[in-house]
Design an enzyme around this catalytic site. Structure first.
Site, short mmCIF file in Angstrom:
data_model
loop_
_atom_site.label_atom_id
_atom_site.label_comp_id
_atom_site.label_asym_id
_atom_site.label_seq_id
_atom_site.Cartn_x
_atom_site.Cartn_y
_atom_site.Cartn_z
N LYS A 39 0.84 -1.20 0.00
CA LYS A 39 0.00 0.00 0.00
C LYS A 39 0.87 1.24 0.00
O LYS A 39 1.77 1.39 0.83
CB LYS A 39 -0.89 0.02 1.25
CG LYS A 39 -1.75 1.26 1.33
CD LYS A 39 -2.42 1.39 2.68
CE LYS A 39 -1.94 2.66 3.34
NZ LYS A 39 -2.89 3.23 4.31
N ASP A 66 -3.76 4.21 -1.61
CA ASP A 66 -4.73 4.59 -0.57
C ASP A 66 -4.76 6.11 -0.42
O ASP A 66 -4.20 6.65 0.52
CB ASP A 66 -4.34 3.91 0.75
CG ASP A 66 -5.39 4.12 1.84
OD1 ASP A 66 -6.54 4.44 1.51
OD2 ASP A 66 -5.03 3.96 3.03
N LYS A 68 -7.71 7.88 -0.47
CA LYS A 68 -8.98 8.26 0.19
C LYS A 68 -9.56 9.53 -0.44
O LYS A 68 -9.80 10.54 0.22
CB LYS A 68 -8.78 8.44 1.69
CG LYS A 68 -8.36 7.15 2.40
CD LYS A 68 -8.35 7.34 3.91
CE LYS A 68 -8.02 6.06 4.64
NZ LYS A 68 -6.64 5.61 4.45
N LEU A 69 -9.82 9.46 -1.74
CA LEU A 69 -10.29 10.63 -2.48
C LEU A 69 -11.69 11.05 -2.02
O LEU A 69 -12.56 10.21 -1.79
CB LEU A 69 -10.31 10.34 -3.98
CG LEU A 69 -8.98 9.91 -4.60
CD1 LEU A 69 -9.16 9.51 -6.06
CD2 LEU A 69 -7.93 11.01 -4.47
N HIS A 70 -11.90 12.36 -1.92
CA HIS A 70 -13.20 12.90 -1.49
C HIS A 70 -13.28 14.34 -2.02
O HIS A 70 -12.73 15.26 -1.43
CB HIS A 70 -13.28 12.88 0.05
CG HIS A 70 -14.61 13.29 0.59
ND1 HIS A 70 -14.86 13.38 1.95
CD2 HIS A 70 -15.77 13.62 -0.03
CE1 HIS A 70 -16.12 13.75 2.14
NE2 HIS A 70 -16.69 13.91 0.96
N ASP A 71 -13.95 14.49 -3.18
CA ASP A 71 -14.03 15.81 -3.81
C ASP A 71 -15.25 15.79 -4.73
O ASP A 71 -16.01 14.82 -4.73
CB ASP A 71 -12.72 16.09 -4.58
CG ASP A 71 -12.39 17.58 -4.68
OD1 ASP A 71 -13.32 18.37 -4.98
OD2 ASP A 71 -11.22 17.94 -4.48
N ILE A 72 -15.43 16.80 -5.54
CA ILE A 72 -16.55 16.78 -6.47
C ILE A 72 -16.32 15.68 -7.52
O ILE A 72 -15.18 15.29 -7.78
CB ILE A 72 -16.77 18.16 -7.14
CG1 ILE A 72 -15.53 18.59 -7.91
CG2 ILE A 72 -17.17 19.20 -6.09
CD1 ILE A 72 -15.76 19.84 -8.77
N PRO A 73 -17.42 15.18 -8.12
CA PRO A 73 -17.29 14.01 -8.99
C PRO A 73 -16.25 14.15 -10.09
O PRO A 73 -15.44 13.23 -10.32
CB PRO A 73 -18.70 13.83 -9.57
CG PRO A 73 -19.59 14.36 -8.49
CD PRO A 73 -18.85 15.53 -7.89
N ASN A 74 -16.21 15.29 -10.78
CA ASN A 74 -15.28 15.39 -11.91
C ASN A 74 -13.82 15.33 -11.45
O ASN A 74 -12.98 14.70 -12.11
CB ASN A 74 -15.54 16.69 -12.69
CG ASN A 74 -14.70 16.73 -13.96
OD1 ASN A 74 -14.81 15.83 -14.80
ND2 ASN A 74 -13.83 17.73 -14.07
N THR A 121 -11.34 3.42 10.91
CA THR A 121 -11.18 2.52 12.05
C THR A 121 -10.65 3.24 13.29
O THR A 121 -10.56 2.64 14.36
CB THR A 121 -10.25 1.35 11.69
OG1 THR A 121 -9.14 1.86 10.95
CG2 THR A 121 -10.97 0.33 10.85
N ARG A 184 -4.14 -6.17 14.48
CA ARG A 184 -3.24 -6.22 15.63
C ARG A 184 -3.12 -7.66 16.12
O ARG A 184 -4.13 -8.27 16.49
CB ARG A 184 -3.78 -5.36 16.79
CG ARG A 184 -3.79 -3.85 16.52
CD ARG A 184 -2.39 -3.28 16.43
NE ARG A 184 -2.40 -1.84 16.22
CZ ARG A 184 -2.48 -1.24 15.03
NH1 ARG A 184 -2.58 -1.96 13.92
NH2 ARG A 184 -2.46 0.07 14.93
N ARG A 214 1.63 -1.12 11.18
CA ARG A 214 2.68 -1.09 12.19
C ARG A 214 3.02 -2.46 12.77
O ARG A 214 4.12 -2.64 13.29
CB ARG A 214 2.29 -0.10 13.30
CG ARG A 214 2.51 1.34 12.88
CD ARG A 214 1.78 2.34 13.76
NE ARG A 214 0.36 2.36 13.48
CZ ARG A 214 -0.49 3.29 13.93
NH1 ARG A 214 -0.05 4.26 14.69
NH2 ARG A 214 -1.77 3.23 13.61
O1 C5P Z 1 -0.33 0.76 11.49
P1 C5P Z 1 -1.72 0.32 11.26
O2 C5P Z 1 -1.87 -1.17 11.09
O3 C5P Z 1 -2.72 0.90 12.24
O4 C5P Z 1 -2.04 0.94 9.82
C1 C5P Z 1 -3.30 1.02 9.33
C2 C5P Z 1 -3.22 1.42 7.90
O5 C5P Z 1 -4.51 1.30 7.34
C3 C5P Z 1 -2.77 2.85 7.67
O6 C5P Z 1 -1.97 2.83 6.50
C4 C5P Z 1 -4.04 3.60 7.45
O7 C5P Z 1 -3.89 4.66 6.53
C5 C5P Z 1 -4.93 2.53 6.84
N1 C5P Z 1 -6.36 2.74 7.01
C6 C5P Z 1 -6.97 2.82 8.23
N2 C5P Z 1 -8.32 3.02 8.33
C7 C5P Z 1 -9.05 3.11 7.23
C8 C5P Z 1 -8.43 3.01 5.97
C9 C5P Z 1 -7.07 2.81 5.89
O8 C5P Z 1 -6.31 2.71 9.26
N3 C5P Z 1 -10.36 3.26 7.31
#
Ligand code: C5P
Length: 234
Positions: A39, A66, A68-74, A121, A184, A214
């Site tokens: 990623k 990753d 995470k795009l969030h803007d107007i459709p075009n 999350t 985790r 991590r």
């Molecule tokens: O280090 P860790 O396992 O917490 O990393 C989580 C990864 O998942 C990060 O790269 C983070 O950007 C991504 N992520 C997230 N929650 C989301 C989407 C992606 O934590 N909803």
């Protein structure tokens, strides 16, 4: 989980949440050929841009972009076209951007799979209800509602926590993938995540992809940590 038929193990994707491309190259080398899906997220892409994706593609690695795009459709359609041109296999957008935006992303992305982020999350129920200003809003209800909309708009999958992945899979089966961050191993620090799950829980929920961050990148032996997670994912 009752009533759930799991047809595959989750595919692990290692998050290159690192400052520079040199750091990313060093980590990929340490982990070795066992891992083939990485990623590139906001930290690395903001610093290194397309070079990070191009380097991984040159190494025959699969890339999840990753952003995470969030803007107007075009605007999102054009960004999705650019991501597809780089050879990204998956690209994230925010489902909360709405149906016109999601459809534009899918249209622009072509062969690149669009994955819609539902509820980050890092939120729990209380923080999420406070953030959107609607008391009583639950994370799981919102995830399920946004998953329905994402599927209707042609998204390949959604991002949710391991705690909701089973419910999404029961609702959509193989028609909508689930990408689960917040992995985790048992007893590992939660850090800034609120909704975490162990590799076994993610597997038992029937997730499609799992982001390994991590738990591997901060490990003293990333290759061994990755191997242990792969074993636990089945
Ligand atoms: O280090 P860790 O396992 O917490 O990393 C989580 C990864 O998942 C990060 O790269 C983070 O950007 C991504 N992520 C997230 N929650 C989301 C989407 C992606 O934590 N909803």
């Amino acid at each position: 989980m009752a009533g759930l038929v799991i047809t595959h193990s989750p595919t692990p994707i290692i998050a290159l949440d690192l400052p520079t491309l040199a750091d990313a190259k060093a980590l990929v080398a340490r982990i070795g050929p066992r891992a083939d899906f990485y990623k590139v997220g906001l930290q690395l892409f903001t610093r290194e841009g397309p070079a990070a994706v191009e380097w991984l593609r040159g190494e025959s690695k699969r890339v999840f972009l990753d952003l995470k795009l969030h803007d107007i459709p075009n605007t999102v359609r054009r960004a999705a076209e650019s991501a597809a041109a780089l050879g990204a296999e998956l690209l994230t957008i925010h489902a909360i951007g709405g149906e016109a935006m999601m459809r534009a992303a899918v249209d622009g992305a072509g062969p690149t799979g669009v994955i819609a982020v539902t509820v980050l999350t890092s939120f729990d129920d209380a923080a999420y209800a406070a953030a959107i200003g609607v008391p009583g809003t639950t994370v799981v209800d919102t995830v399920l509602r946004l998953a329905d909309r994402a599927r209707a708009c042609g998204a390949r999958g959604i991002v949710c926590a391991g705690t909701e992945a089973g419910a999404v899979r029961r609702a959509h089966g193989d028609a909508l993938g689930t990408l689960v961050p917040g992995l985790r191993p048992p007893g590992a620090p939660v850090n800034d995540q609120a909704r975490v799950a162990t590799p076994r829980e993610v597997r038992d929920a029937g997730a499609t992809w799992v982001i390994v961050g991590r738990a591997v990148t901060a490990a003293s032996d990333p290759a061994q940590a990755y191997e242990e997670i792969c074993v636990a994912l089945g």
